[in-house]
Design an enzyme around this catalytic site. Sequence first.
Site, PDB file in Angstrom:
ATOM      1  CE  LYS A  37      -4.027   2.131   1.839  1.00  0.00           C
ATOM      2  NZ  LYS A  37      -5.518   1.746   1.859  1.00  0.00           N
ATOM      3  CD  GLU A 112      -5.731  -1.672   0.070  1.00  0.00           C
ATOM      4  OE1 GLU A 112      -6.493  -0.661   0.614  1.00  0.00           O
ATOM      5  OE2 GLU A 112      -5.149  -2.531   0.594  1.00  0.00           O
ATOM      6  N   GLY A 113      -4.472   0.779  -3.881  1.00  0.00           N
ATOM      7  CA  GLY A 113      -4.543   2.284  -3.719  1.00  0.00           C
ATOM      8  C   GLY A 113      -5.291   2.875  -2.449  1.00  0.00           C
ATOM      9  N   GLY A 115      -8.259   4.951  -1.008  1.00  0.00           N
ATOM     10  CA  GLY A 115      -9.867   5.494  -1.488  1.00  0.00           C
ATOM     11  C   GLY A 115     -10.181   5.080  -2.899  1.00  0.00           C
TER      12      GLY A 115
END
Length: 228
Positions: A37, A112-113, A115
Amino acid sequence: MRGIFVSGTGTGVGKTFVTRAIAAALHASGKRVAAIKPVETGVVGDQASDAAALAQASGRPELAEARGFYRHELPLAPYAAALETGTPPPAVRTLVDAVHQAARGSELALVEGAGGLFVPIDRRDTMAELVAALGLPLLLVAPNALGVLSTALTTAECARVRGIELRGIVLIDPKSAAEDPSVRTNARILDERLGAPVFEFPQTDDSDAALAAAAASSGLLSVVLDAR
């Protein structure tokens, strides 16, 4: 770099659960996976909790402390945090380099982004520019609930315009569908309109083992393993 980028139709839709589930399942099958992340805000204390959970699920806890990633205590988009505090936002190029460094030696990278796909990173760039710069296909996570059709279709269309490949959509099953009839048709309509596989992710216990089992039973792993 071979892998997939996990984004959502918004904040709090279940991206970390899905990414963690895939990471745990791949790790359990013997794959060397890097679950990363690169941008996390709302960080309390010294450790980014989502990044730590992903790193732990992939069997590589050191990834949570990888250099070059962006962390901020305010639960805001990076550009909003910069406007609030005067601290500089991250540069997409810096994040890309950090992801490549963290994923080195892995068979698959799960990124993983933060938002939704269009969360502003700085004054110009959004998460979409990060996805495009990484060259990864997109896995979109959304709640299986009334309203998901418009948000999912809008995000998918905007990704297409930017040349981002939509590899699939994951609908998070609600805790109770008794009062929401849309859950019976959301997956079918999205499948018809997008031409990308739609997966329904069940409610499950909050443990890596349970999440890994849910990822395997939902069929998600085939999409990730086929990622370029």
